[in-house]
Design a protein around this motif. Structure first.
Motif, PDB file in Angstrom:
ATOM      1  N   GLU A  22       0.805  -1.218   0.000  1.00  0.00           N
ATOM      2  CA  GLU A  22       0.000   0.000   0.000  1.00  0.00           C
ATOM      3  C   GLU A  22       0.841   1.274   0.000  1.00  0.00           C
ATOM      4  OE1 GLU A  22      -4.109   1.229   2.090  1.00  0.00           O
ATOM      5  OE2 GLU A  22      -2.447   0.867   3.489  1.00  0.00           O
ATOM      6  N   PRO A  23       1.840   1.416   0.882  1.00  0.00           N
ATOM      7  CA  PRO A  23       2.639   2.650   0.836  1.00  0.00           C
ATOM      8  C   PRO A  23       3.443   2.785  -0.456  1.00  0.00           C
ATOM      9  CG  PRO A  23       3.527   1.112   2.458  1.00  0.00           C
ATOM     10  CD  PRO A  23       2.201   0.577   2.054  1.00  0.00           C
ATOM     11  N   LEU A  24       3.780   1.668  -1.074  1.00  0.00           N
ATOM     12  CA  LEU A  24       4.505   1.734  -2.338  1.00  0.00           C
ATOM     13  C   LEU A  24       3.611   2.303  -3.446  1.00  0.00           C
ATOM     14  CD1 LEU A  24       7.171   1.053  -3.743  1.00  0.00           C
ATOM     15  CD2 LEU A  24       6.250  -1.216  -4.218  1.00  0.00           C
ATOM     16  N   VAL A  25       2.357   1.885  -3.469  1.00  0.00           N
ATOM     17  CA  VAL A  25       1.413   2.441  -4.440  1.00  0.00           C
ATOM     18  C   VAL A  25       1.218   3.933  -4.188  1.00  0.00           C
ATOM     19  CG1 VAL A  25      -1.001   2.375  -5.217  1.00  0.00           C
ATOM     20  CG2 VAL A  25       0.267   0.241  -4.871  1.00  0.00           C
ATOM     21  N   ASP A  26       1.111   4.319  -2.921  1.00  0.00           N
ATOM     22  CA  ASP A  26       0.969   5.739  -2.597  1.00  0.00           C
ATOM     23  C   ASP A  26       2.191   6.540  -3.052  1.00  0.00           C
ATOM     24  OD1 ASP A  26      -1.490   5.260  -1.461  1.00  0.00           O
ATOM     25  OD2 ASP A  26      -0.727   5.163   0.593  1.00  0.00           O
ATOM     26  N   GLU A  27       3.367   5.947  -2.914  1.00  0.00           N
ATOM     27  CA  GLU A  27       4.605   6.631  -3.291  1.00  0.00           C
ATOM     28  C   GLU A  27       4.755   6.750  -4.806  1.00  0.00           C
ATOM     29  OE1 GLU A  27       9.356   5.572  -3.555  1.00  0.00           O
ATOM     30  OE2 GLU A  27       8.137   4.532  -2.043  1.00  0.00           O
ATOM     31  N   LEU A  28       4.531   5.645  -5.518  1.00  0.00           N
ATOM     32  CA  LEU A  28       4.819   5.601  -6.948  1.00  0.00           C
ATOM     33  C   LEU A  28       3.683   6.146  -7.807  1.00  0.00           C
ATOM     34  CD1 LEU A  28       6.551   2.107  -7.225  1.00  0.00           C
ATOM     35  CD2 LEU A  28       7.630   4.350  -7.109  1.00  0.00           C
ATOM     36  N   ARG A  29       2.472   6.112  -7.301  1.00  0.00           N
ATOM     37  CA  ARG A  29       1.297   6.560  -8.051  1.00  0.00           C
ATOM     38  C   ARG A  29       1.294   6.000  -9.489  1.00  0.00           C
ATOM     39  NH1 ARG A  29      -1.535  10.290  -5.356  1.00  0.00           N
ATOM     40  NH2 ARG A  29      -0.517  11.338  -3.574  1.00  0.00           N
ATOM     41  N   PRO A  30       1.237   4.688  -9.610  1.00  0.00           N
ATOM     42  CA  PRO A  30       1.303   4.087 -10.942  1.00  0.00           C
ATOM     43  C   PRO A  30       0.027   4.342 -11.734  1.00  0.00           C
ATOM     44  CG  PRO A  30       0.759   2.427  -9.320  1.00  0.00           C
ATOM     45  CD  PRO A  30       1.080   3.675  -8.543  1.00  0.00           C
ATOM     46  N   ASP A  31       0.155   4.257 -13.062  1.00  0.00           N
ATOM     47  CA  ASP A  31      -1.014   4.361 -13.923  1.00  0.00           C
ATOM     48  C   ASP A  31      -1.772   3.042 -13.987  1.00  0.00           C
ATOM     49  OD1 ASP A  31      -0.749   7.145 -15.223  1.00  0.00           O
ATOM     50  OD2 ASP A  31       1.249   6.286 -15.414  1.00  0.00           O
ATOM     51  N   ALA A  32      -1.082   1.938 -13.723  1.00  0.00           N
ATOM     52  CA  ALA A  32      -1.720   0.622 -13.708  1.00  0.00           C
ATOM     53  C   ALA A  32      -0.843  -0.333 -12.915  1.00  0.00           C
ATOM     54  CB  ALA A  32      -1.927   0.095 -15.126  1.00  0.00           C
ATOM     55  N   VAL A  33      -1.462  -1.405 -12.425  1.00  0.00           N
ATOM     56  CA  VAL A  33      -0.740  -2.483 -11.749  1.00  0.00           C
ATOM     57  C   VAL A  33      -1.073  -3.783 -12.462  1.00  0.00           C
ATOM     58  CG1 VAL A  33      -0.529  -3.836  -9.630  1.00  0.00           C
ATOM     59  CG2 VAL A  33      -0.620  -1.342  -9.511  1.00  0.00           C
ATOM     60  N   VAL A  34      -0.036  -4.515 -12.840  1.00  0.00           N
ATOM     61  CA  VAL A  34      -0.202  -5.811 -13.498  1.00  0.00           C
ATOM     62  C   VAL A  34       0.061  -6.913 -12.473  1.00  0.00           C
ATOM     63  CG1 VAL A  34       0.646  -7.364 -15.301  1.00  0.00           C
ATOM     64  CG2 VAL A  34       0.511  -4.890 -15.726  1.00  0.00           C
ATOM     65  N   VAL A  35      -0.911  -7.779 -12.297  1.00  0.00           N
ATOM     66  CA  VAL A  35      -0.745  -8.959 -11.446  1.00  0.00           C
ATOM     67  C   VAL A  35      -0.912 -10.191 -12.318  1.00  0.00           C
ATOM     68  CG1 VAL A  35      -1.483  -7.817  -9.323  1.00  0.00           C
ATOM     69  CG2 VAL A  35      -3.179  -8.975 -10.751  1.00  0.00           C
ATOM     70  N   VAL A  36      -0.231 -11.266 -11.962  1.00  0.00           N
ATOM     71  CA  VAL A  36      -0.252 -12.480 -12.776  1.00  0.00           C
ATOM     72  C   VAL A  36      -0.596 -13.682 -11.913  1.00  0.00           C
ATOM     73  CG1 VAL A  36       1.410 -11.577 -14.444  1.00  0.00           C
ATOM     74  CG2 VAL A  36       2.233 -12.854 -12.472  1.00  0.00           C
ATOM     75  N   GLY A  37      -1.285 -14.645 -12.514  1.00  0.00           N
ATOM     76  CA  GLY A  37      -1.534 -15.907 -11.848  1.00  0.00           C
ATOM     77  C   GLY A  37      -2.558 -15.834 -10.745  1.00  0.00           C
ATOM     78  N   ASP A  38      -2.346 -16.657  -9.700  1.00  0.00           N
ATOM     79  CA  ASP A  38      -3.377 -16.846  -8.692  1.00  0.00           C
ATOM     80  C   ASP A  38      -2.826 -17.075  -7.286  1.00  0.00           C
ATOM     81  OD1 ASP A  38      -2.329 -19.421  -8.903  1.00  0.00           O
ATOM     82  OD2 ASP A  38      -4.009 -20.195 -10.056  1.00  0.00           O
ATOM     83  N   VAL A  39      -1.617 -16.576  -7.029  1.00  0.00           N
ATOM     84  CA  VAL A  39      -1.029 -16.768  -5.704  1.00  0.00           C
ATOM     85  C   VAL A  39      -1.535 -15.682  -4.750  1.00  0.00           C
ATOM     86  CG1 VAL A  39       1.009 -17.903  -6.659  1.00  0.00           C
ATOM     87  CG2 VAL A  39       1.047 -15.432  -6.259  1.00  0.00           C
ATOM     88  N   THR A  40      -1.182 -15.795  -3.487  1.00  0.00           N
ATOM     89  CA  THR A  40      -1.642 -14.850  -2.476  1.00  0.00           C
ATOM     90  C   THR A  40      -1.257 -13.414  -2.830  1.00  0.00           C
ATOM     91  OG1 THR A  40      -1.523 -16.538  -0.754  1.00  0.00           O
ATOM     92  CG2 THR A  40      -1.490 -14.253  -0.038  1.00  0.00           C
ATOM     93  N   SER A  41      -0.039 -13.219  -3.339  1.00  0.00           N
ATOM     94  CA  SER A  41       0.411 -11.877  -3.699  1.00  0.00           C
ATOM     95  C   SER A  41      -0.445 -11.263  -4.790  1.00  0.00           C
ATOM     96  CB  SER A  41       1.869 -11.923  -4.168  1.00  0.00           C
ATOM     97  OG  SER A  41       2.717 -12.336  -3.121  1.00  0.00           O
ATOM     98  N   THR A  42      -0.919 -12.088  -5.716  1.00  0.00           N
ATOM     99  CA  THR A  42      -1.785 -11.606  -6.798  1.00  0.00           C
ATOM    100  C   THR A  42      -3.030 -10.960  -6.224  1.00  0.00           C
ATOM    101  OG1 THR A  42      -0.961 -13.394  -8.212  1.00  0.00           O
ATOM    102  CG2 THR A  42      -3.022 -12.315  -8.875  1.00  0.00           C
ATOM    103  N   LEU A  43      -3.693 -11.675  -5.332  1.00  0.00           N
ATOM    104  CA  LEU A  43      -4.910 -11.162  -4.712  1.00  0.00           C
ATOM    105  C   LEU A  43      -4.620  -9.932  -3.858  1.00  0.00           C
ATOM    106  CD1 LEU A  43      -7.856 -11.266  -3.733  1.00  0.00           C
ATOM    107  CD2 LEU A  43      -7.144 -12.989  -2.070  1.00  0.00           C
ATOM    108  N   ALA A  44      -3.592  -9.992  -3.022  1.00  0.00           N
ATOM    109  CA  ALA A  44      -3.313  -8.904  -2.085  1.00  0.00           C
ATOM    110  C   ALA A  44      -2.992  -7.604  -2.812  1.00  0.00           C
ATOM    111  CB  ALA A  44      -2.157  -9.304  -1.162  1.00  0.00           C
ATOM    112  N   CYS A  45      -2.170  -7.674  -3.859  1.00  0.00           N
ATOM    113  CA  CYS A  45      -1.794  -6.452  -4.573  1.00  0.00           C
ATOM    114  C   CYS A  45      -2.940  -5.925  -5.429  1.00  0.00           C
ATOM    115  CB  CYS A  45      -0.556  -6.704  -5.424  1.00  0.00           C
ATOM    116  SG  CYS A  45       0.931  -6.996  -4.430  1.00  0.00           S
ATOM    117  N   ALA A  46      -3.776  -6.820  -5.942  1.00  0.00           N
ATOM    118  CA  ALA A  46      -4.956  -6.371  -6.681  1.00  0.00           C
ATOM    119  C   ALA A  46      -5.905  -5.636  -5.756  1.00  0.00           C
ATOM    120  CB  ALA A  46      -5.656  -7.562  -7.327  1.00  0.00           C
ATOM    121  N   LEU A  47      -6.070  -6.118  -4.549  1.00  0.00           N
ATOM    122  CA  LEU A  47      -6.988  -5.490  -3.597  1.00  0.00           C
ATOM    123  C   LEU A  47      -6.494  -4.104  -3.193  1.00  0.00           C
ATOM    124  CD1 LEU A  47      -9.534  -5.708  -1.923  1.00  0.00           C
ATOM    125  CD2 LEU A  47      -8.244  -6.991  -0.201  1.00  0.00           C
TER     126      LEU A  47
END
Length: 373
Positions: free
Chosen positions: A80-105
């Motif tokens: 979360e703080p990384l997204v706040d810092e970088l302010r990306p235009d999009a986030v790409v997540v791949v597959g179906d692991v725990t990190s995929t869900l957590a970063c998408a949320l």
């Protein structure tokens, strides 16, 4: 040009994110590679990054292991703080692991468009944590990249808009084709005393198969019976290694150390038969034309059965052994799905950039409200 975060958390993610990163960067996008640290074994991570030619991550969250809830929470609080810092235009997540869900949320709550690569896969087995991850991640995503037509069908049936859904092909196969010549040049068969076409390769790591001593014993006994006809090579996954010490190993099964990406592709390509509970191995064997028996009760990759070399055999030892004997006597024909052609990453990158450049975009709430209704 846009700034895009690409997330990788576990080893299967590395093979999926590399083609997308390469294609985005070739088109001028600023790509920030974030490794959540869900798979944190340094030796295994290092060999995968080296084998794939994947540059070191720009950010490493170091979240480590834990229960599903603990790991999800750690990834979210670190991302979360990384997204706040970088302010990306999009986030790409791949597959179906725990990190995929957590970063998408995290991204969805921050109002950042989420692109899910490998969307629409469904096993319809809610006992698999991955099924929960992939279904919820799709709900959170604006862009859904399906590897095969069945994924598109699943997404449409669940109410997603056509302009969200993209039949991109399989990014894992991009990575396989890009590295196949290097993999085939590996000396891994020589190191383990193997002859091409004269061994079976097995992998087991899913909790449903290795955490229950009775289930694991039955599967090992099945492999032991197959080993009477040809050697069975079993690279030892850390989860499985612990269990093997508890239940013992039948004669004829040859344990080898965990393999890096190139070595493992070489082992698959030269095997006469592969037995697995892995999702990615079902796809790789299909692309390689190697018969595969999936020791699970369901698969989220049915196209590997209808258009590939995979057979779903369940976990009954007798069925596994009898099917293995039939396949050894009469291998299935080699065939590969369309768009598993080495260009999926380029299609993903083009669609993401077209979405970000569009004057009017689908609002993040549009699809979710439609589905909820």
């Amino acid at each position: 040009m846009p700034r895009i975060i690409c997330v990788a958390g576990a080893r299967p993610n590395f093979m999926k994110v590399k083609p997308v990163m390469d294609a985005l960067e070739a088109r001028g996008a600023e790509v920030v590679l974030v490794h959540t640290g869900q798979h944190y074994d340094a030796a295994m991570n290092d060999v995968f990054f080296a084998d794939l030619g994947l540059r070191p991550p720009d950010r490493h969250l170091g979240t480590g292991s834990g229960t599903h809830a603990e790991q999800t929470a750690r990834v979210m609080t670190a991302f979360e703080p990384l997204v706040d810092e970088l302010r990306p235009d999009a986030v790409v997540v791949v597959g179906d692991v725990t990190s995929t869900l957590a970063c998408a949320l995290v991204s969805a709550k921050a109002g950042v468009p989420v692109a899910h690569v490998e969307a629409g896969l469904r096993s319809r087995d809610w006992g698999m944590p991955e099924e929960v991850n992939r279904v919820v991640t799709d709900r959170l995503s604006e862009l859904l990249f399906a590897p095969s037509p069945d994924g598109v069908d699943n997404l449409r049936a669940e109410g997603y808009h056509d302009d969200q859904i993209h039949l991109a092909g399989n990014v894992m196969i991009d990575t396989l084709y890009a590295n196949l010549d290097r993999a085939l040049a590996s000396d891994v068969l020589h190191r383990h005393g193997l002859v091409p076409g004269e061994y079976a390769l097995a992998t087991m790591h899913r909790p449903a198969n290795v955490d229950d001593a009775g289930m694991l014993t039955g599967l090992l006994n099945a492999l032991g019976q197959i080993a009477r006809e040809l050697p069975v090579v079993l690279p030892v996954h850390p989860r499985t290694a612990t269990r093997l010490e508890e239940v013992g190993l039948p004669d004829g099964i040859r344990l080898v150390p965990p393999a890096g990406y190139l070595d493992f592709i070489a082992l698959q390509a030269s095997a006469r038969l592969v037995l697995t509970d892995s999702g990615g191995v079902q796809e790789e064997t299909t692309a390689l034309g190697v018969p595969c028996l999936t020791m699970r009760d369901s698969t989220e990759r049915p196209i590997t059965i209808t258009e590939g070399t995979n057979l779903l055999v369940g976990r009954d030892p007798e069925r596994i052994v009898s099917t293995a004997r039939k396949v050894l006597a009469d291998p299935p024909p080699k065939r590969a799905p369309s768009l598993w052609d080495g260009h999926a990453g380029a299609r993903v990158a083009d669609a993401i950039l077209a979405y970000l450049e569009a004057p009017v975009r689908l609002r993040p709430t549009d699809s979710r409200e439609s589905i909820a209704a």
